[in-house]
Design an enzyme around this catalytic site. Sequence first.
Site, PDB file in Angstrom:
ATOM      1  N   ASP A  67       8.054 -18.576  67.462  1.00 25.05           N
ATOM      2  CA  ASP A  67       8.515 -17.300  66.928  1.00 25.05           C
ATOM      3  C   ASP A  67       7.316 -16.682  66.235  1.00 25.05           C
ATOM      4  O   ASP A  67       6.625 -17.355  65.471  1.00 25.05           O
ATOM      5  CB  ASP A  67       9.677 -17.488  65.959  1.00 25.05           C
ATOM      6  CG  ASP A  67      10.367 -16.164  65.676  1.00 25.05           C
ATOM      7  OD1 ASP A  67      10.685 -15.437  66.632  1.00 25.05           O
ATOM      8  OD2 ASP A  67      10.569 -15.840  64.496  1.00 25.05           O
ATOM      9  N   HIS A 179      -2.965 -15.813  67.122  1.00 28.63           N
ATOM     10  CA  HIS A 179      -2.032 -16.653  66.376  1.00 28.63           C
ATOM     11  C   HIS A 179      -1.397 -17.696  67.284  1.00 28.63           C
ATOM     12  O   HIS A 179      -1.391 -18.879  66.990  1.00 28.63           O
ATOM     13  CB  HIS A 179      -0.962 -15.759  65.732  1.00 28.63           C
ATOM     14  CG  HIS A 179      -0.369 -14.729  66.664  1.00 28.63           C
ATOM     15  ND1 HIS A 179      -1.138 -13.941  67.482  1.00 28.63           N
ATOM     16  CD2 HIS A 179       0.911 -14.386  66.937  1.00 28.63           C
ATOM     17  CE1 HIS A 179      -0.364 -13.158  68.193  1.00 28.63           C
ATOM     18  NE2 HIS A 179       0.893 -13.410  67.881  1.00 28.63           N
TER      19      HIS A 179
HETATM   20  P1  IMP Z   1       7.996 -13.434  69.495  1.00 32.76           P
HETATM   21  O1  IMP Z   1       8.824 -14.109  68.489  1.00 32.76           O
HETATM   22  O2  IMP Z   1       6.745 -14.194  69.814  1.00 32.76           O
HETATM   23  O3  IMP Z   1       8.737 -12.996  70.719  1.00 32.76           O
HETATM   24  O4  IMP Z   1       7.436 -12.120  68.843  1.00 32.76           O
HETATM   25  C1  IMP Z   1       8.261 -11.159  68.259  1.00 32.76           C
HETATM   26  C2  IMP Z   1       7.589  -9.826  68.326  1.00 32.76           C
HETATM   27  O5  IMP Z   1       6.366  -9.846  67.591  1.00 32.76           O
HETATM   28  C3  IMP Z   1       7.207  -9.378  69.730  1.00 32.76           C
HETATM   29  O6  IMP Z   1       8.275  -8.730  70.366  1.00 32.76           O
HETATM   30  C4  IMP Z   1       6.073  -8.422  69.448  1.00 32.76           C
HETATM   31  O7  IMP Z   1       6.580  -7.179  69.042  1.00 32.76           O
HETATM   32  C5  IMP Z   1       5.394  -9.074  68.257  1.00 32.76           C
HETATM   33  N1  IMP Z   1       4.296  -9.958  68.728  1.00 32.76           N
HETATM   34  C6  IMP Z   1       4.281 -11.306  68.750  1.00 32.76           C
HETATM   35  N2  IMP Z   1       3.128 -11.773  69.268  1.00 32.76           N
HETATM   36  C7  IMP Z   1       2.405 -10.684  69.587  1.00 32.76           C
HETATM   37  C8  IMP Z   1       1.114 -10.514  70.176  1.00 32.76           C
HETATM   38  O8  IMP Z   1       0.376 -11.449  70.533  1.00 32.76           O
HETATM   39  N3  IMP Z   1       0.706  -9.238  70.326  1.00 32.76           N
HETATM   40  C9  IMP Z   1       1.463  -8.177  69.962  1.00 32.76           C
HETATM   41  N4  IMP Z   1       2.666  -8.276  69.441  1.00 32.76           N
HETATM   42  C10 IMP Z   1       3.142  -9.533  69.247  1.00 32.76           C
END
Ligand code: IMP
Length: 197
Positions: A67, A179
């Site tokens: 996440d 990250h």
């Molecule tokens: P998730 O939990 O990794 O799906 O991330 C949640 C949200 O954070 C995503 O829908 C993006 O809006 C943002 N996000 C996470 N990782 C990235 C990245 O590497 N680049 C840009 N946005 C990110």
Amino acid sequence: MIVFATNNAHKLDEVRQILKGRIEVLSLKDIGCDVDIPETADTFEGNAWQKARYVKEHYGYDCMADDSGLEVDALGGEPGVHSARYAATADGRGHDSEANMDLLLAKMQNKSARNARFRTALALMYKGDEQLFNGVVEGRILTARHGTGGFGYDPIFMPDGYDRSFAEMSPEQKNAISHRGRALQQMVQYLTQEHKL
Ligand code: IMP
């Protein structure tokens, strides 16, 4: 073999590239899981464990779940765990990257302190072991979009020490410092140390 609890094609590519030749990575689609796994915790860690446990309990596979999100200091850590749906309204409209970036740029208008970070919590359930890895990349929020690569907030995030946004980097360049890349590198290091690769 491990299931990565996601159907995000960009994330799958990133993870498959990092684990290439070491662990075969299946998506939720690959195991026939088409439910929207609940992510109701108020921390990245909590959501990562929630997703990993769901896959283990319902499908029995070893799995990993991440996440991630963006934390902007000038906005008290927003959008944080709400990153994916930051601009979404109650009826679900505005649940997309363009709307999210527009909202963030608007909130950051006239703000001079633009530091921010992407954070990932990565939960691993593998060969009887449970571990959590954290990855962080510090940077700042640009005043407009730059580049067309990547996904999410990539066009408006510039990592410290670089003069390009994440969306202007090749996937390899981004993976090396992102990250998620950092959390995955820690996971690979851990699995190597434990002779589980
Ligand atoms: P998730 O939990 O990794 O799906 O991330 C949640 C949200 O954070 C995503 O829908 C993006 O809006 C943002 N996000 C996470 N990782 C990235 C990245 O590497 N680049 C840009 N946005 C990110």
